[in-house]
Design an enzyme around this catalytic site. Structure first.
Site, mmCIF file in Angstrom:
data_model
loop_
_atom_site.group_PDB
_atom_site.id
_atom_site.type_symbol
_atom_site.label_atom_id
_atom_site.label_comp_id
_atom_site.label_asym_id
_atom_site.label_seq_id
_atom_site.Cartn_x
_atom_site.Cartn_y
_atom_site.Cartn_z
ATOM 1 N N CYS A 121 -9.218 16.910 -21.478
ATOM 2 C CA CYS A 121 -10.269 18.082 -21.535
ATOM 3 C C CYS A 121 -10.806 18.628 -20.172
ATOM 4 O O CYS A 121 -11.009 19.907 -20.187
ATOM 5 C CB CYS A 121 -11.489 17.309 -22.368
ATOM 6 N N CYS A 217 -15.434 11.619 -27.272
ATOM 7 C CA CYS A 217 -16.321 12.603 -28.226
ATOM 8 C C CYS A 217 -16.265 12.819 -29.656
ATOM 9 O O CYS A 217 -16.912 12.609 -30.404
ATOM 10 C CB CYS A 217 -16.639 13.830 -27.322
#
Length: 387
Positions: A121, A217
């Site tokens: 990410c 997440c």
């Protein structure tokens, strides 16, 4: 004792290396770290602009707690920005996050490796796409709430471990390139986390007592297998649990339920000694197990290597981390383009393909991060040498 608020004292010393009044984009996840970062950048006299990324399913995000970039976190980032009096934008990066992070996460697990999606990410979304967006907005720099340090002196740009060793995030930022480092800023790198909390309280931020995110997440409650099964329905297949001596000990419901070094959850009884997952063979749908000594690894081969050091022409003594929670250990690295071979001075336990191997300066007093790469293969220590 000074009557000047702590926030103002720290902000007064914050030098981002760009003119005061220049635009600085702040990546805001909705947590305390990025919120304090935005406050410091603003108080220091820069034109702070907050940006939050919507990264995954909107409905699921609203229900998800304890992770970054979820629905509540976006709301929190917006409230903090309003309190600070800075602009705030939410960008929908859901498609690119799904393609560049979540899809690879699923495929890596199905291949029998152990991924680190947070690194991907940072590498593919935050420090690539978001960084480009910041440039498009006319920003001179982009600040984040990561605990890591950036220095720029006569020796050039360098990435360094955070002052707070317990919060250091260098393992997850090893793929940051020198070009990206020229644009990035990390205002919290010299601060202990306790001071960050104190600043948030002093500023009256709504996130001052918000817990740190713990999970990936998009993985609720750490249930990796359920996410992989949702992304790749039916792709995982049952198979055998096999001892390294070739004995079949049992059955499993899919390699995605196991990781190298795992001991619990094997559901195999009647053995004279504890056994651990030694490796995963996705092609044969086998979980290979053995004694603790079978976890020892003499070295690793890496690809997608990012080198931040000065010289990569020969064998280089370094210290390396093969897990984020472990201290750096002495090793030697030989880099050949984007590939590398790492030989540990002492065998390392439970090293898993798919994880990162991060390089640090060999001198323990030198906090430079020299880059790293992705572990593709391990070189095992013959059992005869460790028995």
């Amino acid at each position: 004792m000074s009557d000047t608020p702590l926030t103002d004292r720290i902000a007064a010393e914050l030098d981002l290396g760009v003119p005061k009044g220049a635009r600085v984009v702040v990546a805001m996840s909705g947590g305390v770290d990025s919120s304090v970062t935005a406050a410091l950048v603003h108080r220091a006299g820069y034109d702070a602009v907050g940006i939050t990324l919507q990264l995954y399913d909107h409905g699921a995000a609203i229900q998800k707690k304890g992770a970054c970039c979820a629905g509540q976190d976006i709301h929190d980032a917006r409230r903090v920005s309003e309190a600070l009096g800075i602009p705030h934008y939410v960008l929908d990066y859901e498609d690119r996050f799904g393609e560049q992070v979540m899809e690879e996460f699923a495929d890596t697990y199905l291949a029998g490796a152990t991924p680190i999606p947070c690194v991907r990410c940072n590498e593919r979304v935050k420090f690539k796409d978001l960084l480009e967006t910041a440039r498009d907005l006319g920003a001179f720099a982009m600040a984040t709430g990561h605990y890591i340090r950036r220095t720029d002196d006569e020796d050039g740009l360098a990435l360094r471990r955070a002052a707070d060793a317990g919060k250091d995030q260098s393992y997850f930022l090893f793929s940051t390139t020198k070009e990206q480092l020229g644009f990035l800023r990390f205002p919290l790198g010299d601060l202990p986390k306790s001071v960050t909390r104190e600043l948030a309280t002093e500023l009256g931020l709504v996130v001052a007592d918000k817990p740190d995110s713990q999970d990936i997440c998009f993985v609720p409650e750490g249930k990796y297998a359920s996410v992989v099964e949702r992304l790749r329905p039916g792709a995982s297949r049952p198979g055998e649990i096999v001892h390294i001596d070739g004995t079949v000990l049992g059955r499993h419901m899919g390699v995605i339920h196991y990781t190298v070094g795992q001991r619990r959850g094997l559901d195999i009884g009647g053995l004279a000694e504890p056994i651990y997952v030694v490796r995963l063979d996705a092609d044969k749908a086998q979980v290979i197990v053995g004694p603790k000594t079978a976890l020892d690894v003499a070295g690793v081969t890496l690809d997608e290597v990012n080198w931040l050091g000065d010289d990569s022409a020969a064998d280089i003594p370094v210290r390396v981390k093969v897990r984020s929670t472990r201290p750096p250990e002495p090793a030697t690295v030989r880099i050949e383009g984007r590939r590398a071979t790492v030989t540990f001075d002492e065998p390392q336990e439970g090293v898993a393909p798919g994880q990162a191997c991060v390089f640090y300066a060999v001198d323990e007093t030198d906090d430079r991060v020299l880059g790293g790469g992705w572990i593709r293969q391990t070189v095992r220590v013959p059992l005869a040498e460790v028995s």
